[in-house]
Design an enzyme around this catalytic site. Structure first.
Site, PDB file in Angstrom:
ATOM      1  N   ARG A 165       0.822  -1.225   0.000  1.00 24.53           N
ATOM      2  CA  ARG A 165       0.000   0.000   0.000  1.00 24.53           C
ATOM      3  C   ARG A 165       0.849   1.266   0.000  1.00 24.53           C
ATOM      4  O   ARG A 165       0.489   2.258   0.641  1.00 24.53           O
ATOM      5  CB  ARG A 165      -0.985   0.028   1.195  1.00 24.53           C
ATOM      6  CG  ARG A 165      -1.978  -1.079   1.207  1.00 24.53           C
ATOM      7  CD  ARG A 165      -2.943  -1.079   0.010  1.00 24.53           C
ATOM      8  NE  ARG A 165      -3.681  -2.316  -0.023  1.00 24.53           N
ATOM      9  CZ  ARG A 165      -3.280  -3.399  -0.718  1.00 24.53           C
ATOM     10  NH1 ARG A 165      -2.190  -3.361  -1.467  1.00 24.53           N
ATOM     11  NH2 ARG A 165      -3.987  -4.496  -0.702  1.00 24.53           N
ATOM     12  N   SER A 212     -10.489   0.189   4.033  1.00 26.13           N
ATOM     13  CA  SER A 212      -9.749  -0.185   5.241  1.00 26.13           C
ATOM     14  C   SER A 212      -8.993   1.026   5.791  1.00 26.13           C
ATOM     15  O   SER A 212      -8.272   1.691   5.055  1.00 26.13           O
ATOM     16  CB  SER A 212      -8.730  -1.279   4.914  1.00 26.13           C
ATOM     17  OG  SER A 212      -9.417  -2.458   4.580  1.00 26.13           O
ATOM     18  N   GLU A 282      -3.743   3.334   6.859  1.00 22.10           N
ATOM     19  CA  GLU A 282      -3.635   3.270   5.394  1.00 22.10           C
ATOM     20  C   GLU A 282      -4.200   4.570   4.816  1.00 22.10           C
ATOM     21  O   GLU A 282      -3.698   5.095   3.827  1.00 22.10           O
ATOM     22  CB  GLU A 282      -4.435   2.058   4.886  1.00 22.10           C
ATOM     23  CG  GLU A 282      -4.373   1.875   3.392  1.00 22.10           C
ATOM     24  CD  GLU A 282      -4.994   0.543   2.941  1.00 22.10           C
ATOM     25  OE1 GLU A 282      -4.870  -0.472   3.666  1.00 22.10           O
ATOM     26  OE2 GLU A 282      -5.625   0.541   1.877  1.00 22.10           O
TER      27      GLU A 282
END
Ligand SMILES: Cc1cc2nc3c(=O)[nH]c(=O)nc-3n(C[C@H](O)[C@H](O)[C@H](O)COP(=O)(O)OP(=O)(O)OC[C@H]3O[C@@H](n4cnc5c(N)ncnc54)[C@H](O)[C@@H]3O)c2cc1C
Length: 288
Positions: A165, A212, A282
């Site tokens: 990510r 998320s 994130e």
């Protein structure tokens, strides 16, 4: 210098430009459609000594309730084209990732169907190295066209610093990406349908969210740790930890950015106390 009237607004509400639906006004909000307009906006930013923020679809961003005291460069209208040459596909940064998945499948190409349903733009997906199921964008990228300090250049996949990510493309504007796919079959279309079904089944897509909130910590899942901390359904103001998926914070009732930030901090504190695990966001949290 190009006339900026068409593409530059003042005091644009950021809540209209992110999937959380929170955020105050940006001092300036620019939506360049091509590289010339992008250069003109860069010049404007430099001349006025403004700080700036690159924005794609706003699906992984948490804005401040006070807004952004600089120029937000929305790149979701930038380079909206797709070209196919055999098994190579070139897509502009502003194309929606899911539209690209659909288009490649319609053209009998497979290899990115696992990314079905990830919201946001191609540019944002490259910056974030977005991924789901068995695929991350880094698995299919060949090279990336970038702009930095007014210069345009192309880098190879191996130069992007892709990790889980993340990429190392900070400060660079992603203009276009070329990806490598394979001639595909009917199985990829079936796979897409399965994935879209799983997403609707497991994720609270009926509410505004950023997907998320936390990255996967080593050796576990953020959602499981949050759930095992007894936090499912816990809310602060209009922000709630989803009952359906504990790594999602949903804006269920006119949440403010502050509600969401406080909830993020509460989750981090609780999970640290219970399991000694430091969760890492994130979502990109943007200060005023
Ligand atoms: C319901 C939901 C489900 C999700 N599921 C997933 C999932 O399965 N997997 C996954 O990985 N993510 C998922 N996400 C998160 C998000 O969709 C991805 O991170 C997406 O790739 C972000 O793209 P964006 O265009 O919205 O980027 P933004 O949120 O606008 O920006 C994200 C970052 O990229 C930078 N950026 C954006 N465009 C450019 C550009 N052209 N050049 C340089 N930098 C740029 C921004 O500055 C920012 O730092 C989900 C989000 C939601 C709301």
């Amino acid at each position: 210098m190009q006339d900026l009237n068409d593409i530059l607004k003042k005091d644009e509400l950021l809540s209209k430009h992110c999937s959380y639906r929170v955020g105050g006004p940006a001092k300036y909000f620019a939506t360049p459609r091509n590289e010339y307009e992008l250069l003109a906006v860069e010049e404007f930013i430099l001349k006025n000594n403004l700080k700036y923020l690159l924005l794609g679809g706003g699906t992984n961003i948490l804005f401040d309730d006070r807004g952004f005291n600089g120029c937000v460069l929305s790149l979701k209208h930038l380079n909206r084209y797709i070209f196919i040459d055999g098994e190579t596909v070139v897509a502009g940064a502003g194309i929606l990732l899911d539209d690209l998945v659909k288009y490649t499948l319609e053209n009998n190409l497979s290899g990115m169907e696992d990314l079905s349903g990830i919201p946001g733009t191609v540019g944002g997906s490259v910056f974030m190295n977005a991924g789901a199921f068995q695929c991350e964008i880094k698995d299919i990228v060949k090279n990336i066209k970038l702009m930095e300090n007014g210069k345009i250049f192309t880098i190879e996949n191996s130069e992007a610093g892709f990790g889980y990510r993340q990429s190392r493309l900070h400060g660079k504007k992603i203009l276009e990406v070329s990806i490598q796919l394979k001639k595909g079959g009917i199985n990829s279309l079936i796979r897409r349908e399965e994935i879209l079904f799983k997403r609707w089944d497991k994720q609270p897509l009926e509410y505004p969210s950023c997907g998320s909130v936390f990255k996967r910590p080593s050796g576990g899942y953020a959602g499981k740790l949050i759930e095992d901390s007894g936090l499912k359904g816990f809310s602060i103001g209009g922000a709630k930890i989803s009952e359906k998926h504990a790594n999602f914070i949903v804006n269920f009732n006119n949440a403010t950015g502050r509600d969401i930030r406080e909830l993020i901090n509460h989750i981090k504190k609780t999970v640290m106390e219970k399991f000694g695990v430091l969760l890492e966001e994130e979502v990109k949290i943007i200060d005023f």
